[in-house]
Motif scaffolding. Structure first.
Motif, PDB file in Angstrom:
ATOM      1  N   PHE A 158      -4.250   1.775  -8.431  1.00 50.36           N
ATOM      2  CA  PHE A 158      -2.953   1.092  -8.473  1.00 50.36           C
ATOM      3  C   PHE A 158      -1.920   2.002  -9.121  1.00 50.36           C
ATOM      4  O   PHE A 158      -2.244   2.893  -9.916  1.00 50.36           O
ATOM      5  CB  PHE A 158      -3.044  -0.218  -9.266  1.00 50.36           C
ATOM      6  CG  PHE A 158      -3.927  -1.262  -8.640  1.00 50.36           C
ATOM      7  CD1 PHE A 158      -3.440  -2.103  -7.652  1.00 50.36           C
ATOM      8  CD2 PHE A 158      -5.257  -1.403  -9.043  1.00 50.36           C
ATOM      9  CE1 PHE A 158      -4.244  -3.066  -7.073  1.00 50.36           C
ATOM     10  CE2 PHE A 158      -6.068  -2.361  -8.476  1.00 50.36           C
ATOM     11  CZ  PHE A 158      -5.560  -3.200  -7.481  1.00 50.36           C
ATOM     12  N   THR A 159      -0.674   1.751  -8.785  1.00 49.69           N
ATOM     13  CA  THR A 159       0.426   2.480  -9.415  1.00 49.69           C
ATOM     14  C   THR A 159       1.666   1.592  -9.420  1.00 49.69           C
ATOM     15  O   THR A 159       1.734   0.609  -8.663  1.00 49.69           O
ATOM     16  CB  THR A 159       0.725   3.792  -8.658  1.00 49.69           C
ATOM     17  OG1 THR A 159       1.665   4.554  -9.405  1.00 49.69           O
ATOM     18  CG2 THR A 159       1.288   3.502  -7.271  1.00 49.69           C
ATOM     19  N   LYS A 160       2.627   1.907 -10.266  1.00 49.25           N
ATOM     20  CA  LYS A 160       3.875   1.148 -10.311  1.00 49.25           C
ATOM     21  C   LYS A 160       5.017   1.975  -9.723  1.00 49.25           C
ATOM     22  O   LYS A 160       5.190   3.141 -10.058  1.00 49.25           O
ATOM     23  CB  LYS A 160       4.214   0.747 -11.750  1.00 49.25           C
ATOM     24  CG  LYS A 160       3.484  -0.494 -12.225  1.00 49.25           C
ATOM     25  CD  LYS A 160       4.059  -1.011 -13.531  1.00 49.25           C
ATOM     26  CE  LYS A 160       3.390  -2.343 -13.916  1.00 49.25           C
ATOM     27  NZ  LYS A 160       3.991  -2.906 -15.159  1.00 49.25           N
ATOM     28  N   ILE A 161       5.772   1.334  -8.851  1.00 52.15           N
ATOM     29  CA  ILE A 161       6.929   1.963  -8.236  1.00 52.15           C
ATOM     30  C   ILE A 161       8.117   1.018  -8.422  1.00 52.15           C
ATOM     31  O   ILE A 161       8.078  -0.130  -7.959  1.00 52.15           O
ATOM     32  CB  ILE A 161       6.704   2.239  -6.731  1.00 52.15           C
ATOM     33  CG1 ILE A 161       5.486   3.155  -6.531  1.00 52.15           C
ATOM     34  CG2 ILE A 161       7.943   2.854  -6.094  1.00 52.15           C
ATOM     35  CD1 ILE A 161       5.156   3.436  -5.079  1.00 52.15           C
TER      36      ILE A 161
ATOM     37  N   ILE B 264       0.838  -1.203   0.000  1.00 57.82           N
ATOM     38  CA  ILE B 264       0.000   0.000   0.000  1.00 57.82           C
ATOM     39  C   ILE B 264       0.872   1.253   0.000  1.00 57.82           C
ATOM     40  O   ILE B 264       1.773   1.400   0.843  1.00 57.82           O
ATOM     41  CB  ILE B 264      -0.934   0.033   1.230  1.00 57.82           C
ATOM     42  CG1 ILE B 264      -1.702  -1.293   1.370  1.00 57.82           C
ATOM     43  CG2 ILE B 264      -1.902   1.210   1.118  1.00 57.82           C
ATOM     44  CD1 ILE B 264      -2.641  -1.586   0.237  1.00 57.82           C
ATOM     45  N   THR B 265       0.622   2.153  -0.944  1.00 62.66           N
ATOM     46  CA  THR B 265       1.356   3.420  -0.992  1.00 62.66           C
ATOM     47  C   THR B 265       0.902   4.320   0.157  1.00 62.66           C
ATOM     48  O   THR B 265      -0.230   4.202   0.649  1.00 62.66           O
ATOM     49  CB  THR B 265       1.108   4.152  -2.321  1.00 62.66           C
ATOM     50  OG1 THR B 265      -0.290   4.470  -2.426  1.00 62.66           O
ATOM     51  CG2 THR B 265       1.524   3.286  -3.497  1.00 62.66           C
TER      52      THR B 265
ATOM     53  N   GLY C 254       8.928  -0.575 -10.990  1.00 60.08           N
ATOM     54  CA  GLY C 254       8.522  -1.752 -11.735  1.00 60.08           C
ATOM     55  C   GLY C 254       7.622  -2.711 -10.978  1.00 60.08           C
ATOM     56  O   GLY C 254       7.222  -3.754 -11.513  1.00 60.08           O
ATOM     57  N   ARG C 255       7.261  -2.378  -9.752  1.00 60.04           N
ATOM     58  CA  ARG C 255       6.404  -3.249  -8.931  1.00 60.04           C
ATOM     59  C   ARG C 255       5.039  -2.588  -8.743  1.00 60.04           C
ATOM     60  O   ARG C 255       4.934  -1.366  -8.608  1.00 60.04           O
ATOM     61  CB  ARG C 255       7.047  -3.537  -7.573  1.00 60.04           C
ATOM     62  CG  ARG C 255       8.445  -4.146  -7.671  1.00 60.04           C
ATOM     63  CD  ARG C 255       9.076  -4.289  -6.304  1.00 60.04           C
ATOM     64  NE  ARG C 255       8.436  -5.339  -5.510  1.00 60.04           N
ATOM     65  CZ  ARG C 255       8.720  -5.574  -4.234  1.00 60.04           C
ATOM     66  NH1 ARG C 255       9.610  -4.819  -3.599  1.00 60.04           N
ATOM     67  NH2 ARG C 255       8.105  -6.556  -3.588  1.00 60.04           N
ATOM     68  N   LEU C 256       4.002  -3.416  -8.756  1.00 58.72           N
ATOM     69  CA  LEU C 256       2.633  -2.907  -8.628  1.00 58.72           C
ATOM     70  C   LEU C 256       2.286  -2.660  -7.163  1.00 58.72           C
ATOM     71  O   LEU C 256       2.449  -3.546  -6.314  1.00 58.72           O
ATOM     72  CB  LEU C 256       1.637  -3.908  -9.233  1.00 58.72           C
ATOM     73  CG  LEU C 256       0.185  -3.422  -9.365  1.00 58.72           C
ATOM     74  CD1 LEU C 256       0.101  -2.273 -10.375  1.00 58.72           C
ATOM     75  CD2 LEU C 256      -0.729  -4.577  -9.792  1.00 58.72           C
TER      76      LEU C 256
END
Length: 313
Positions: free
Chosen positions: A183-186, A173-174, A188-190
């Motif tokens: 959702f977002t990618k950080i 969780i961001t 390369g990870r979801l």
């Protein structure tokens, strides 16, 4: 083409038309829902539901027409408690007001799917096994009792809910809302955002409420058209109504007692009908339910609380 098919087509046409206007006209971009827009959308859904009742009265007769109106009224009334839980969830997650509409929009879409499954299964089961009315009736009476004894602060313990704890274990969780994305990618990870976690809780809450509300509506009618359309119109109006009522829901402090009596009445009605084959006229049930709601709202407005104030203050 049969009358039922025509009524189904009218329902789905009106549903998708208003949904399109909601998504692509009123809220094309994330924004805070103003009271004016909330009232307009609520009015559109309620007006559509009432116009649809005219079709049912005209093509299906008085009995099914009254059943539809009663089921719609009961579902709207039960949704008030649902609205309060939504308010608690949004407060807990500190969801910015401009993103709340997005959560409720997708939450309601999920609710339509889950409630559709519950309703179709419920109608099929009670028609095949009529003794299930006794179980559903007992469940509603139990729910009525729990509604009376449940403390309001218990609804706010989001962090103790199993769904919340499981979601925290499953998803990364961001710390922020990332422009309202789920959702977002950080690197390369979801990652899931808090908004997605909020959506999961909204969906789970509606499933839990459906366990109570669907049997309640089945206690009014077992006609699939009546049960499904009244339920979905009420649920769709619920999302818009949230923004209109969020600030004044606590004023109606006696409403939960009225809802408890309504659930108990429907539960007893289901059991009595199955065991003693005693049928209560649909119009009489409608009058009883409207009377209970009216009394609970009036008491909320005129009876003073512990601080010596009325709900209207």
């Amino acid at each position: 083409m049969s009358i039922d098919i025509v009524l189904w087509l009218v329902f789905w046409f009106s549903f998708f038309t208003i949904l399109f206007l909601d998504l692509f006209v009123f809220f094309r971009t994330p924004q805070e829902v103003t009271l004016k827009k909330a009232l307009i959308l609520s009015g559109v859904w309620i007006t559509t539901a009432l116009l649809y009742s005219i079709l049912i009265f005209g093509f299906e007769g008085r009995d099914l027409g009254v059943q539809y109106i009663t089921a719609y009224l009961v579902e709207l009334s039960l949704s008030v408690d649902n609205l309060f839980v939504f308010l608690v969830i949004f407060t807990f997650f500190r969801v910015p007001k401009e993103y709340q509409h997005k959560v409720l929009f997708w939450g309601v879409i999920g609710a339509i799917v889950f409630r559709g499954i519950f309703i179709v299964l419920g109608v099929a089961l009670v028609k095949q096994f009529s003794w299930l009315f006794i179980i559903f009736g007992a469940l509603l009476i139990y729910t009525a009792i729990m509604l009376l004894v449940k403390k309001e602060e218990d609804s706010g313990k989001i962090e103790k809910r199993l769904v919340y704890r499981l979601a925290k274990r499953v998803f990364r969780i961001t710390p922020d809302y990332v422009n309202g994305k789920f959702f977002t990618k950080i690197d390369g990870r979801l990652w899931a955002t808090p908004l997605f976690l909020c959506l999961i809780l909204v969906e789970a809450t509606d499933v839990m409420f459906a366990i109570d509300s669907v049997p309640a509506v089945l206690g009014i009618s077992t006609n699939l058209l009546v049960v499904y359309t009244s339920n979905i119109y009420a649920v769709m109006g619920l999302r818009s109504m949230y923004f209109a009522l969020a600030g004044i829901m606590k004023l109606f402090r006696f409403l939960k007692y009225g809802l408890s009596v309504i659930l108990a009445y429907i539960g007893v009605k289901m059991i009595v009908k199955e065991i003693f084959h005693l049928h209560i006229d649909s119009l009489l049930s409608f009058g009883i339910i409207v009377s209970i709601l009216t009394v609970s709202v009036i008491l909320s407005l005129v009876v003073r609380d512990k601080n010596g104030q009325t709900s209207s203050v």
